[in-house]
Design a protein around this motif. Sequence first.
Motif, PDB file in Angstrom:
ATOM      1  N   ASP A 155     -13.005   6.476  49.286  1.00  9.09           N
ATOM      2  CA  ASP A 155     -13.515   5.935  48.755  1.00  9.09           C
ATOM      3  C   ASP A 155     -13.943   6.368  47.162  1.00  9.09           C
ATOM      4  O   ASP A 155     -14.238   5.934  46.141  1.00  9.09           O
ATOM      5  CB  ASP A 155     -14.580   5.157  49.375  1.00  9.09           C
ATOM      6  CG  ASP A 155     -14.134   4.239  50.945  1.00  9.09           C
ATOM      7  OD1 ASP A 155     -12.652   3.759  50.447  1.00  9.09           O
ATOM      8  OD2 ASP A 155     -14.820   3.624  51.399  1.00  9.09           O
ATOM      9  N   LYS A 156     -14.124   7.503  47.557  1.00  6.09           N
ATOM     10  CA  LYS A 156     -15.561   8.701  46.457  1.00  6.09           C
ATOM     11  C   LYS A 156     -14.192   8.741  45.437  1.00  6.09           C
ATOM     12  O   LYS A 156     -14.432   8.572  44.169  1.00  6.09           O
ATOM     13  CB  LYS A 156     -15.874   9.691  46.814  1.00  6.09           C
ATOM     14  CG  LYS A 156     -17.126  10.012  45.662  1.00  6.09           C
ATOM     15  CD  LYS A 156     -17.831  11.410  46.265  1.00  6.09           C
ATOM     16  CE  LYS A 156     -17.703  12.203  45.017  1.00  6.09           C
ATOM     17  NZ  LYS A 156     -18.882  13.784  46.057  1.00  6.09           N
ATOM     18  N   GLN A 157     -13.110   8.969  46.147  1.00  8.25           N
ATOM     19  CA  GLN A 157     -12.296   9.549  44.989  1.00  8.25           C
ATOM     20  C   GLN A 157     -11.211   8.046  44.200  1.00  8.25           C
ATOM     21  O   GLN A 157     -11.344   8.247  42.735  1.00  8.25           O
ATOM     22  CB  GLN A 157     -10.667   9.970  45.902  1.00  8.25           C
ATOM     23  CG  GLN A 157     -10.596  11.531  45.627  1.00  8.25           C
ATOM     24  CD  GLN A 157      -9.535  11.472  46.290  1.00  8.25           C
ATOM     25  OE1 GLN A 157      -9.145  12.049  47.933  1.00  8.25           O
ATOM     26  NE2 GLN A 157      -8.886  13.003  45.976  1.00  8.25           N
ATOM     27  N   ALA A 158     -11.006   7.190  44.899  1.00 12.52           N
ATOM     28  CA  ALA A 158     -10.876   5.691  44.707  1.00 12.52           C
ATOM     29  C   ALA A 158     -11.709   4.970  43.458  1.00 12.52           C
ATOM     30  O   ALA A 158     -10.959   4.348  42.678  1.00 12.52           O
ATOM     31  CB  ALA A 158     -10.507   4.793  45.592  1.00 12.52           C
ATOM     32  N   GLN A 159     -12.623   4.712  43.645  1.00 11.23           N
ATOM     33  CA  GLN A 159     -13.836   4.592  42.240  1.00 11.23           C
ATOM     34  C   GLN A 159     -13.134   4.951  41.227  1.00 11.23           C
ATOM     35  O   GLN A 159     -13.497   4.278  40.031  1.00 11.23           O
ATOM     36  CB  GLN A 159     -15.369   4.791  43.080  1.00 11.23           C
ATOM     37  CG  GLN A 159     -15.776   4.281  44.259  1.00 11.23           C
ATOM     38  CD  GLN A 159     -17.411   5.017  43.949  1.00 11.23           C
ATOM     39  OE1 GLN A 159     -17.651   5.593  42.685  1.00 11.23           O
ATOM     40  NE2 GLN A 159     -18.532   4.494  44.949  1.00 11.23           N
ATOM     41  N   ARG A 160     -12.800   6.454  41.097  1.00 12.21           N
ATOM     42  CA  ARG A 160     -12.173   7.011  39.711  1.00 12.21           C
ATOM     43  C   ARG A 160     -10.926   6.513  39.401  1.00 12.21           C
ATOM     44  O   ARG A 160     -10.911   6.818  37.765  1.00 12.21           O
ATOM     45  CB  ARG A 160     -12.126   8.460  39.645  1.00 12.21           C
ATOM     46  CG  ARG A 160     -14.073   9.253  40.197  1.00 12.21           C
ATOM     47  CD  ARG A 160     -14.097  10.712  40.511  1.00 12.21           C
ATOM     48  NE  ARG A 160     -14.630  10.935  40.739  1.00 12.21           N
ATOM     49  CZ  ARG A 160     -15.355  11.934  41.589  1.00 12.21           C
ATOM     50  NH1 ARG A 160     -13.966  12.258  42.526  1.00 12.21           N
ATOM     51  NH2 ARG A 160     -15.969  12.201  42.064  1.00 12.21           N
ATOM     52  N   GLY A 161      -9.907   5.598  40.417  1.00  9.55           N
ATOM     53  CA  GLY A 161      -8.932   5.221  39.970  1.00  9.55           C
ATOM     54  C   GLY A 161      -8.149   5.969  39.653  1.00  9.55           C
ATOM     55  O   GLY A 161      -8.426   7.455  40.506  1.00  9.55           O
ATOM     56  N   VAL A 162      -6.482   5.643  39.504  1.00  2.00           N
ATOM     57  CA  VAL A 162      -5.056   6.938  39.319  1.00  2.00           C
ATOM     58  C   VAL A 162      -5.051   6.708  38.265  1.00  2.00           C
ATOM     59  O   VAL A 162      -4.955   6.136  37.714  1.00  2.00           O
ATOM     60  CB  VAL A 162      -4.725   6.304  40.446  1.00  2.00           C
ATOM     61  CG1 VAL A 162      -5.439   5.920  41.547  1.00  2.00           C
ATOM     62  CG2 VAL A 162      -4.851   4.527  40.019  1.00  2.00           C
ATOM     63  N   VAL A 163      -4.012   7.397  37.700  1.00  2.00           N
ATOM     64  CA  VAL A 163      -3.402   7.722  36.733  1.00  2.00           C
ATOM     65  C   VAL A 163      -1.501   7.907  37.516  1.00  2.00           C
ATOM     66  O   VAL A 163      -1.615   8.421  37.881  1.00  2.00           O
ATOM     67  CB  VAL A 163      -4.084   8.665  35.753  1.00  2.00           C
ATOM     68  CG1 VAL A 163      -4.301   9.980  36.730  1.00  2.00           C
ATOM     69  CG2 VAL A 163      -3.371   8.319  34.273  1.00  2.00           C
ATOM     70  N   THR A 164      -1.086   7.353  36.237  1.00  2.00           N
ATOM     71  CA  THR A 164       0.354   8.261  36.691  1.00  2.00           C
ATOM     72  C   THR A 164       1.254   8.274  34.577  1.00  2.00           C
ATOM     73  O   THR A 164       0.974   7.041  34.144  1.00  2.00           O
ATOM     74  CB  THR A 164       1.172   7.568  37.641  1.00  2.00           C
ATOM     75  OG1 THR A 164       2.131   8.544  37.632  1.00  2.00           O
ATOM     76  CG2 THR A 164       1.925   5.994  37.005  1.00  2.00           C
TER      77      THR A 164
END
Lengths: 337, 337
Positions: free
Chosen positions: A75-84
């Motif tokens: 959850d903590k990682q996810a909150q910051r979003g994703v990039v590609t």
Amino acid sequence: MLEVSLEVGVGMLSIEDIWEAAERIDSVVHATPVVQCEAIDDRCQANVLLKCENLQKVGAFKARGASNAILSLSDKQAQRGVVTHSSGNHAQAVAFAARSRGIPAYIVMPRDSPSVKRRAVEGYGGQITLCEPTQAAREKACAEIQKRTSAALIHPYAEERVMAGQGTVGLELMAQVEDLHAVLVPVSGGGLVSGIATAIKALRPEVAVIGVEPAGADDATRSWTTGELQGNTKPQTIADGLRANLGELNFEILQERVDDMWTVKEESIVEAMRWIFQRAKMVVEPSGAVALAGLMEHGVVRLQFEGPGRPNVGVVVSGGNIDLEPFFELLLPKVQA
Amino acid sequence: MLEVSLEVGVGMLSIEDIWEAAERIDSVVHATPVVQCEAIDDRCQANVLLKCENLQKVGAFKARGASNAILSLSDKQAQRGVVTHSSGNHAQAVAFAARSRGIPAYIVMPRDSPSVKRRAVEGYGGQITLCEPTQAAREKACAEIQKRTSAALIHPYAEERVMAGQGTVGLELMAQVEDLHAVLVPVSGGGLVSGIATAIKALRPEVAVIGVEPAGADDATRSWTTGELQGNTKPQTIADGLRANLGELNFEILQERVDDMWTVKEESIVEAMRWIFQRAKMVVEPSGAVALAGLMEHGVVRLQFEGPGRPNVGVVVSGGNIDLEPFFELLLPKVQA
């Protein structure tokens, strides 16, 4: 009962990873249908079982891998979003999967990507950053976004969670079709074939897994044949989804789990598209027709099937995202007349 | 349990005819899938259940009616073969159904029919007679063949066995979808809508059956509205399958069993085609997109659905036989480059 071969999958992508992925993405992506078409069967002298990832969410198998990777984040990682960075189906898949988890997706796209692809990413709520159309510029833009946001990078193929997601195509196909003789899979970076080969060799090692590439972007075939990872200097193919270089992780899996690699001519790709559009009545992108092109060009004879009857051949139709506007523009004069 | 309304179907096409047809054609034609597409649902604010007759044998629902008519012939009649005149899907359907019974099919086609359609008929073993492109010349050529061969004439729509075969689309849809609110059906000669309306009004009279026509070939709408059978003087529409005049038998059924008739603009037809190609990833011919065009142009509001949620709307996608060669020719320069 399915037999699990334990020798396979130690230290690299395993069937357990794929089983977990299947459970994780079950409610987010489609279990796609297997379609059979008499005319195509007769043309190929085989029972051709089209595994329709063109009917998948976002129109391509990429929804599976992106969803598995993004749903695997804490959850903590996810909150910051994703990039590609991607100009193709992976961009849409990441935006789609991020939306389904309710987190931001930062998508780096080259300035020259078709506006239809940008709109699709925006349609899934992706935040686009345009950059120069070079690999270096794309990676730099990604790195800057990561630095600013701490978003997690979702690689299109050289990542285990992504490969595991793509491998669910193989699990489904085995559940849908009994007595498969071979499965043909289009190959680019190698995420799809890595996942499918891992699933199949673990559960039905007797089923041949064959990768198919355009002759004009045949790095995976050269790598598999020589045992040394090789790249494409200047990929030349209508199959715009298959121009990437084989990944290193993917190369290892390819060597261990793929039985053969075939290349196809550009004309075969268009012929296979014709059959899928005109006889199976489905929309397919050039890359999505490459596996069928392999069967049409090389023939069932290369599968070394020893009867009776026709072999059951799984053919992965990997995507259906093709720009049909030129076709509709041809129709419009009739409407205005 | 389904309730059978006995008032309906006395003296005209009945649910029993359709049940018999379903049994008769079961092993010859496909039970076609119902496809749902999130993007189309959102566009229409309804659960849009696409009944995919574009995936039927010969690429259109016509395979059902022709098969039922031809399988209903006595052996003696059948031996002499069947004859019809058509430039479209009915020609292929008759050739296909005759082949499956192993009898000759004589197909009269206007001299100006596209060669792709002639090849399709020949592909099913039909024997083609070319004639001048007028109704009189077509009927004359048919009559001559009948005189010479005593072949049975298979009319494209104004015949009970044909209508009963088309009605099996309605039976299947009711079995596939629970709690239908309405069904939208494209209308030309009226064979398809007659069959479907008969099935639905007998078994689920509360489900609205709505016929949809191009505004440029709206004879059935005018006939239904005024209560007097009317023809098209000069049909103008891209939907080449919907230019025929409503049949007399079909008109009677339409008046009794169809709840509403809608017309659509040409632009709506192309818009609906775009959604089916680009989002549902299926190939559809203009006529096949007319029912969806109706829902898109008139909106769910005209269905008078009073919540909660979205209504389940069956939309018949009647066929997928469209010439895609111009599109492939656009692709070829890329391949040769």
